[in-house]
Design a protein around this motif. Sequence first.
Motif, PDB file in Angstrom:
ATOM      1  N   GLY A 137       0.832  -1.210   0.000  1.00 49.67           N
ATOM      2  CA  GLY A 137       0.000   0.000   0.000  1.00 49.67           C
ATOM      3  C   GLY A 137       0.861   1.252   0.000  1.00 49.67           C
ATOM      4  O   GLY A 137       0.612   2.186  -0.770  1.00 49.67           O
ATOM      5  N   ALA A 173       2.565   1.586  -3.396  1.00 41.99           N
ATOM      6  CA  ALA A 173       1.623   2.117  -4.389  1.00 41.99           C
ATOM      7  C   ALA A 173       1.380   3.598  -4.134  1.00 41.99           C
ATOM      8  O   ALA A 173       1.284   4.399  -5.067  1.00 41.99           O
ATOM      9  CB  ALA A 173       0.313   1.339  -4.330  1.00 41.99           C
ATOM     10  N   PHE A 184       4.465   5.626  -5.295  1.00 42.56           N
ATOM     11  CA  PHE A 184       4.500   5.630  -6.755  1.00 42.56           C
ATOM     12  C   PHE A 184       3.406   6.526  -7.327  1.00 42.56           C
ATOM     13  O   PHE A 184       3.644   7.345  -8.212  1.00 42.56           O
ATOM     14  CB  PHE A 184       4.346   4.196  -7.282  1.00 42.56           C
ATOM     15  CG  PHE A 184       4.430   4.084  -8.772  1.00 42.56           C
ATOM     16  CD1 PHE A 184       5.651   4.087  -9.413  1.00 42.56           C
ATOM     17  CD2 PHE A 184       3.279   3.988  -9.535  1.00 42.56           C
ATOM     18  CE1 PHE A 184       5.735   3.985 -10.793  1.00 42.56           C
ATOM     19  CE2 PHE A 184       3.357   3.893 -10.918  1.00 42.56           C
ATOM     20  CZ  PHE A 184       4.590   3.893 -11.544  1.00 42.56           C
ATOM     21  N   THR A 187       3.964  10.120  -9.363  1.00 42.20           N
ATOM     22  CA  THR A 187       3.568  10.222 -10.764  1.00 42.20           C
ATOM     23  C   THR A 187       2.455  11.251 -10.927  1.00 42.20           C
ATOM     24  O   THR A 187       2.392  11.957 -11.928  1.00 42.20           O
ATOM     25  CB  THR A 187       3.100   8.859 -11.301  1.00 42.20           C
ATOM     26  OG1 THR A 187       2.169   8.298 -10.383  1.00 42.20           O
ATOM     27  CG2 THR A 187       4.267   7.921 -11.473  1.00 42.20           C
ATOM     28  N   ILE A 188       1.587  11.376  -9.919  1.00 45.33           N
ATOM     29  CA  ILE A 188       0.532  12.393  -9.984  1.00 45.33           C
ATOM     30  C   ILE A 188       1.150  13.784 -10.002  1.00 45.33           C
ATOM     31  O   ILE A 188       0.737  14.653 -10.777  1.00 45.33           O
ATOM     32  CB  ILE A 188      -0.441  12.247  -8.789  1.00 45.33           C
ATOM     33  CG1 ILE A 188      -1.384  11.068  -9.025  1.00 45.33           C
ATOM     34  CG2 ILE A 188      -1.234  13.519  -8.557  1.00 45.33           C
ATOM     35  CD1 ILE A 188      -2.218  10.705  -7.831  1.00 45.33           C
ATOM     36  N   ALA A 191      10.338   1.674  -7.904  1.00 44.86           N
ATOM     37  CA  ALA A 191       9.408   1.485  -9.019  1.00 44.86           C
ATOM     38  C   ALA A 191       9.371   2.747  -9.870  1.00 44.86           C
ATOM     39  O   ALA A 191       9.344   2.686 -11.105  1.00 44.86           O
ATOM     40  CB  ALA A 191       8.010   1.146  -8.496  1.00 44.86           C
ATOM     41  N   VAL A 204      10.617   3.534 -14.212  1.00 44.78           N
ATOM     42  CA  VAL A 204       9.787   3.964 -15.341  1.00 44.78           C
ATOM     43  C   VAL A 204      10.021   5.402 -15.761  1.00 44.78           C
ATOM     44  O   VAL A 204       9.551   5.817 -16.812  1.00 44.78           O
ATOM     45  CB  VAL A 204       8.279   3.788 -15.027  1.00 44.78           C
ATOM     46  CG1 VAL A 204       7.981   2.333 -14.703  1.00 44.78           C
ATOM     47  CG2 VAL A 204       7.829   4.698 -13.907  1.00 44.78           C
TER      48      VAL A 204
END
Lengths: 269, 269, 269, 269
Positions: free
Chosen positions: B32, B35, B38, B42-43, B118, B122
């Motif tokens: 959790g 996530a 990440f 990214t937001i 993570a 990317v």
Amino acid sequence: KQQHPITLKTILGFEEICSVDVWRASVAELLGTAALVFALDTIVISSIQTETKTPNLVMSTLVAIIITILLLATFPISGGHINPIVSFSAVLTGLISITRAVIYILAQCVGGIVGALALKAVVSSRIEQTFSLGGCTLNVVAPGPDGPVVIGLETGQALWLEIICSFIFLFASVWMAFDGRQAKALGRVTICIIIGIVLGLLVFVSTTVTAQKGYAGAGLNPARCLGPALIRGGHLWDGHWVFWVGPAIACVAFGLYTKVIPSQHFHSY
Amino acid sequence: KQQHPITLKTILGFEEICSVDVWRASVAELLGTAALVFALDTIVISSIQTETKTPNLVMSTLVAIIITILLLATFPISGGHINPIVSFSAVLTGLISITRAVIYILAQCVGGIVGALALKAVVSSRIEQTFSLGGCTLNVVAPGPDGPVVIGLETGQALWLEIICSFIFLFASVWMAFDGRQAKALGRVTICIIIGIVLGLLVFVSTTVTAQKGYAGAGLNPARCLGPALIRGGHLWDGHWVFWVGPAIACVAFGLYTKVIPSQHFHSY
Amino acid sequence: KQQHPITLKTILGFEEICSVDVWRASVAELLGTAALVFALDTIVISSIQTETKTPNLVMSTLVAIIITILLLATFPISGGHINPIVSFSAVLTGLISITRAVIYILAQCVGGIVGALALKAVVSSRIEQTFSLGGCTLNVVAPGPDGPVVIGLETGQALWLEIICSFIFLFASVWMAFDGRQAKALGRVTICIIIGIVLGLLVFVSTTVTAQKGYAGAGLNPARCLGPALIRGGHLWDGHWVFWVGPAIACVAFGLYTKVIPSQHFHSY
Amino acid sequence: KQQHPITLKTILGFEEICSVDVWRASVAELLGTAALVFALDTIVISSIQTETKTPNLVMSTLVAIIITILLLATFPISGGHINPIVSFSAVLTGLISITRAVIYILAQCVGGIVGALALKAVVSSRIEQTFSLGGCTLNVVAPGPDGPVVIGLETGQALWLEIICSFIFLFASVWMAFDGRQAKALGRVTICIIIGIVLGLLVFVSTTVTAQKGYAGAGLNPARCLGPALIRGGHLWDGHWVFWVGPAIACVAFGLYTKVIPSQHFHSY
């Protein structure tokens, strides 16, 4: 209520091949995926055509809405997958048999093709070439100063993005639908809205985070990638395996996660 | 229903180290938080990449949504903390044992690292340098006319902001989840939405109220600050203690508050 | 259920001075009002700092949300007033004793001061001077071509606006919380949302309808006006009585209204 | 509850011609469709008159809202069709008799005319000519460099768009209203909102996806196309049959779909 003993026979579920209901339910999966592909692609085109400064925000919101609605429309018929990722992870968590999953995934792939055909019927070829049209692309060939140049994402980076986004999709939304007690506590509409929002968010994030032209965002649904690739071909096949392998790895990781977490719910009160 | 006598043994809860369920639940906390880190980062990138005049509004809305969803996803497994502040204050209000809290906080810190890794996988290094990438920073070294200049917030001001925002977070949202009667009256979904909105609001306010470049807003979650600091290091370590000490002080104040307020609910009808 | 005979003793409620619960509940009022003042002022700053064409729309929406949440957080402890208007009208409708109301209003005033101090700790003095910082002002001294000029609203106009807005606040939202049957039918969350939305709307309307620089909108909460005035003083004291007298008149009018309307609810079906 | 045997007599339902209730209900259909045509056309005008960069987004949102409200207003009286597509597919799924459907569709057509007349009464002829005023057009005669040119969509493309959009409308929203168990599980308000949103989305998509001036988007409601055509005539009659034949084909496809899918709902838990 009563827990059936899980045998290999139940897991394989070969007798479901003869079940008319499974095949009938797969019609909903087929049409649902077709509607999804058609809706997603027209939304992408419309959002970019609209003279707004934030097409990706508009697009993501509409994607969240359309997915919520299509899930609600197909849920009581087939369980509302319309996505091979959901069907595959439903097998891994023991919700449906392998046979049913295979039939569903086949139906979803055919649906992806039908949706791509429907799009071809209404959209002029000029627009088709301007937009990537919902196809899942890693890169695009663009005219450069020294002849055509391939711009896009590296395959490794795209694969990681596919794995991470698929896992977040499963971890943060699909799990709530799969866990019976969660599903009952939250209700069908809330869960479908949550799945829609999570996918919309992932579309928003994955299309902008790499800031890389040519990459059309995480696929998150192999069936919607396959349809356009089969109908229009060409560079849509480049690295197409990424949109199948990435989610598959995420599904296996999610399957392990559901086995590891305690089966009793946490209660502090 | 039945009030167990509170002994030192219950508070420490050493026997929970051997409980497989606690360790299993901590997997949900780990994933959790990963996530969360990440998604948050990214937001932030996507919101700023989007050509909108109000990136901080878009960002705050998305932060509110993603936190709501991740809390709903982890709540029935581990209680849905994914934040050392929540775990620490849960100990102070006697909801969980110290052992469980320590395990959870460790899992959250590891999750923060996994999320930061993570992200690294990317995102291209160019983007990584352009944005502060969700790291919790007090100041940044910027090129000035007379050589590099450190711009940012004073440590004292940042500590006060951290204490006040953490306390409002606990006072205005977490308390509703901790108080059994409130939680039952409002329902799980409402409470998770409220926590998400309060955090989104605090992000909105803390990133703009100081009007100070280099300060990335209140941390409000030490685990999400630790991950990026460990992975990318450098100036992310400057004043890193603020993001741990500030919330800790707020947690103690909140613990006192829950002891002071009457244990019976107010009824006028 | 059982109607207690209303005696002067119940109305005065002197014995509540010795009640520990009343004093404990007042801690929630104090911290709630402090959080309110801090949140309102930072929201005003953040909304105006954000480069949006509609800062007053953003501000009003956030005000509605933060008030809803703070009411939900304090409701079960103290009844969720965090506003002298609500406490005073609760006395007039016989919901709480005069003693409890006085203790609450004192706590709210102290809370207003604490909130103003918290704001001073995190905001630089440059920003403090740029914005009126949530203080309730009728006018402001601005540099004019022929020396400083006082621009703002006439006191009479401001008093009328204060009376009308306070009465609408009581009539359209607080009444639903005070009337037991309404409160039960609508539920706690709905009522707190309605109160939040009504206050947000009144903020939106009162800040724009006069189109008069220097006037910071209707106060609607004397405690939030007192705090900043005591901490920063100066022109915040000009016409400060308006923000106490206006709501008081509205409370008396509202008290009369609740006596006049039929005590049985109207049923058409 | 009790399943009546389906006979030809029930399907035809000739005795309903003498039923006062059917005729009374048709008044709601007539007025509902008139209100719909009037509202849709004024929304189109207002959206384009508003100085916004995204008139089609504003328009679609308002269309979704107005349809939701009109459906909620007519649902308990006539079943809330206000659209020949809904009435025709209701016959095919056995929900209403052919007689009732014919009466409803007639009423809807008259309603379309009434709405077009109402619009003519309040809108100046200048505005009437500037906008296509909700009429369903395939093409428009525009002044070109070499005399007037007909620009618009090819009839085949328009027919495909009409079929696909009508089918998605039936598949993704109307089905939920038709299926008793879905309707009960979701509730009336949710279903009407879903239908409104789906139609709003289809309006948004179909007006922009072809990027073809002269084509006013998918009709999705033959009655609203007929009214303006009868009142204003001219090029509104060009290819008018498309707006009847397309939806009819979609209705037949939808009728088959409802026969094919399993009659038991899918349950995995």
